[in-house]
Design a protein around this motif. Structure first.
Motif, PDB file in Angstrom:
ATOM      1  N   PHE A   1       0.824  -1.182   0.025  1.00 38.48           N
ATOM      2  CA  PHE A   1      -0.052  -0.169   0.015  1.00 38.48           C
ATOM      3  C   PHE A   1       0.863   1.127   0.013  1.00 38.48           C
ATOM      4  N   GLY A   2       1.937   1.194   0.536  1.00 36.91           N
ATOM      5  CA  GLY A   2       2.653   2.593   0.949  1.00 36.91           C
ATOM      6  C   GLY A   2       1.808   3.295   2.021  1.00 36.91           C
ATOM      7  N   GLY A   3       0.963   2.709   2.714  1.00 31.76           N
ATOM      8  CA  GLY A   3       0.255   3.728   3.500  1.00 31.76           C
ATOM      9  C   GLY A   3      -0.238   2.518   4.727  1.00 31.76           C
TER      10      GLY A   3
ATOM     11  N   GLY B   1      12.124   3.994   9.915  1.00 33.60           N
ATOM     12  CA  GLY B   1      11.681   3.558   8.521  1.00 33.60           C
ATOM     13  C   GLY B   1      11.910   2.003   8.221  1.00 33.60           C
ATOM     14  N   GLY B   2      11.345   1.708   7.000  1.00 37.12           N
ATOM     15  CA  GLY B   2      11.302   0.283   6.744  1.00 37.12           C
ATOM     16  C   GLY B   2      10.175   0.097   5.721  1.00 37.12           C
ATOM     17  N   THR B   3      10.556  -0.016   4.431  1.00 36.97           N
ATOM     18  CA  THR B   3       9.571  -0.462   3.223  1.00 36.97           C
ATOM     19  C   THR B   3       8.348  -1.296   3.816  1.00 36.97           C
ATOM     20  N   PHE B   4       8.866  -2.467   4.345  1.00 41.58           N
ATOM     21  CA  PHE B   4       8.105  -3.736   4.515  1.00 41.58           C
ATOM     22  C   PHE B   4       7.783  -3.730   6.179  1.00 41.58           C
ATOM     23  N   ASN B   5       7.886  -2.859   6.779  1.00 39.29           N
ATOM     24  CA  ASN B   5       7.645  -2.789   8.224  1.00 39.29           C
ATOM     25  C   ASN B   5       6.272  -3.394   8.522  1.00 39.29           C
ATOM     26  N   ASN B   6       5.315  -2.733   7.767  1.00 41.88           N
ATOM     27  CA  ASN B   6       3.844  -2.962   7.926  1.00 41.88           C
ATOM     28  C   ASN B   6       3.280  -3.633   6.743  1.00 41.88           C
ATOM     29  N   ASN B   7       4.101  -4.278   6.063  1.00 47.77           N
ATOM     30  CA  ASN B   7       3.693  -4.892   4.659  1.00 47.77           C
ATOM     31  C   ASN B   7       2.388  -6.053   5.028  1.00 47.77           C
TER      32      ASN B   7
END
Length: 344
Positions: A108-110, A305-311
């Motif tokens: 999502f990026g959200g 940060g972390g692009t996939f922290n909340n994947n």
């Protein structure tokens, strides 16, 4: 006697040679695949712990408690991917959650509702955790928790234990490693109060954290003494350091991890493995005052940060698994079964 010992050794070596030969003959497809993979992956894999001689198995599929390799051999999975596979393979509740997540879009990026749901479930299980933050692995969780302890205390030195393992860059098992920042650590013997006193003596003016597993996992499955953990709790408080419990593996040993069993509240807890429902996962949490150093609504907050922290896959599968499959009662049943197995 010496001749008998030599004979026994020779017989054992012969048996091992025969077993290895049988393994090679019966697993040609795994052998071929590992050889192909070695052209593009060092040693033919991307995870050292899965390597063994003469070559590791290549798994084709899994279901329930069973694994099947490329050559069609089926095995009962007692390893559980080092506890990451605690739910077994393809649990229907988790599969449904993953399918729903995939149907509704990836990356999502959200924000999504599932990160709050999983966080709420974790906080309800661990009284020591007021706030939790997600990342991508237990290794990452421990690295960030240690850095957070430095920020919270304004200090830089940490105490860890020989034989401890806190991820691929925090391995204290001995031998070669790719550790990060090892110069910031002093090391003590596990379950030895005297060793902790001696190791910490030289860093007390710059003492940020103690990091320990309540049960040393990779270093031999050594359970902490309750008295020793109480000592660490008192020792860290006395010297203004944070106590970090690495429960990446031991969170499954009770509804609220081994800290619940021992009745001790660490300042920070790190989590991982099965809590992602089979997807990649890491987390760290603790008291609000410490965790809110990461609160982006506050001036001067520390970025995390972390692009996939909340994947969405880890969040949805993690919440479904932890709230509906690994309930407190289910975890107790699983550990009781494990206790019975150890008695056989």
């Amino acid at each position: 006697m010496l001749k008998q010992n030599r004979s026994a050794t020779s017989s054992l070596e012969q048996v091992l040679d025969e077993l290895e030969h049988d393994y090679i003959v019966s697993h040609p497809k795994s052998a071929q695949q590992v050889k192909r993979a070695a052209e593009v992956l060092p040693g033919g894999s991307t995870r050292t712990v899965l390597h063994f001689d003469p070559f590791p198995l290549v798994i084709d599929r899994a279901s329930g408690s069973q694994l099947t390799d490329l050559d069609g051999h089926t095995y009962i999975d007692f390893a559980n991917d080092f506890t990451a596979g605690f739910y077994g393979h393809s649990d229907p509740v988790i599969v449904r959650a993953l399918n729903d997540a995939i149907d509704n879009g990836l990356s999502f990026g959200g924000l999504s509702i599932f990160e709050e749901k999983l966080a709420s479930e974790i906080c309800s299980r661990f009284p020591s955790i007021d706030r939790v933050r997600f990342c991508n692995s237990g290794t990452e969780a421990n690295l960030i928790a240690l850095q957070l302890a430095r920020e919270a205390t304004g200090r830089s030195k940490n105490l860890a234990f020989k034989g401890g393992y806190h991820g691929s860059m925090l391995s204290f098992l001995g031998g070669k490693n790719i550790n990060y920042g090892v110069g910031d650590f002093v090391f003590a013997d596990f379950n030895s109060e005297e060793s902790v006193d001696a190791a910490a003596a030289g860093i007390l003016d710059d003492f940020a954290a103690i990091v320990t597993e309540p049960m040393i996992g990779s270093g031999g499955g050594i359970l902490a003494d309750a008295k020793f953990l109480s000592f660490l709790r008192d020792f860290s408080q006395k010297h203004g350091a944070l106590l970090i419990f690495d429960e990446v593996q031991t969170a499954r040993m009770a509804g609220g991890g081994l800290q619940e069993v021992f009745g001790i509240r660490p300042d920070l807890t790190t989590l991982g493995k099965f809590l992602g429902g089979g997807a990649s996962f890491g987390a760290f949490g603790g008291a609000a005052a410490t965790m809110d150093l990461l609160n982006a609504t506050c001036q001067g907050a520390i970025p995390h940060g972390g692009t996939f922290n909340n994947n969405i896959l880890s969040m949805a599968a993690g919440y479904a698994g932890y709230s509906k499959v690994a309930t407190r009662d289910a975890i107790n049943v699983a550990n009781n079964l494990g206790g019975r197995l150890r008695q056989i």
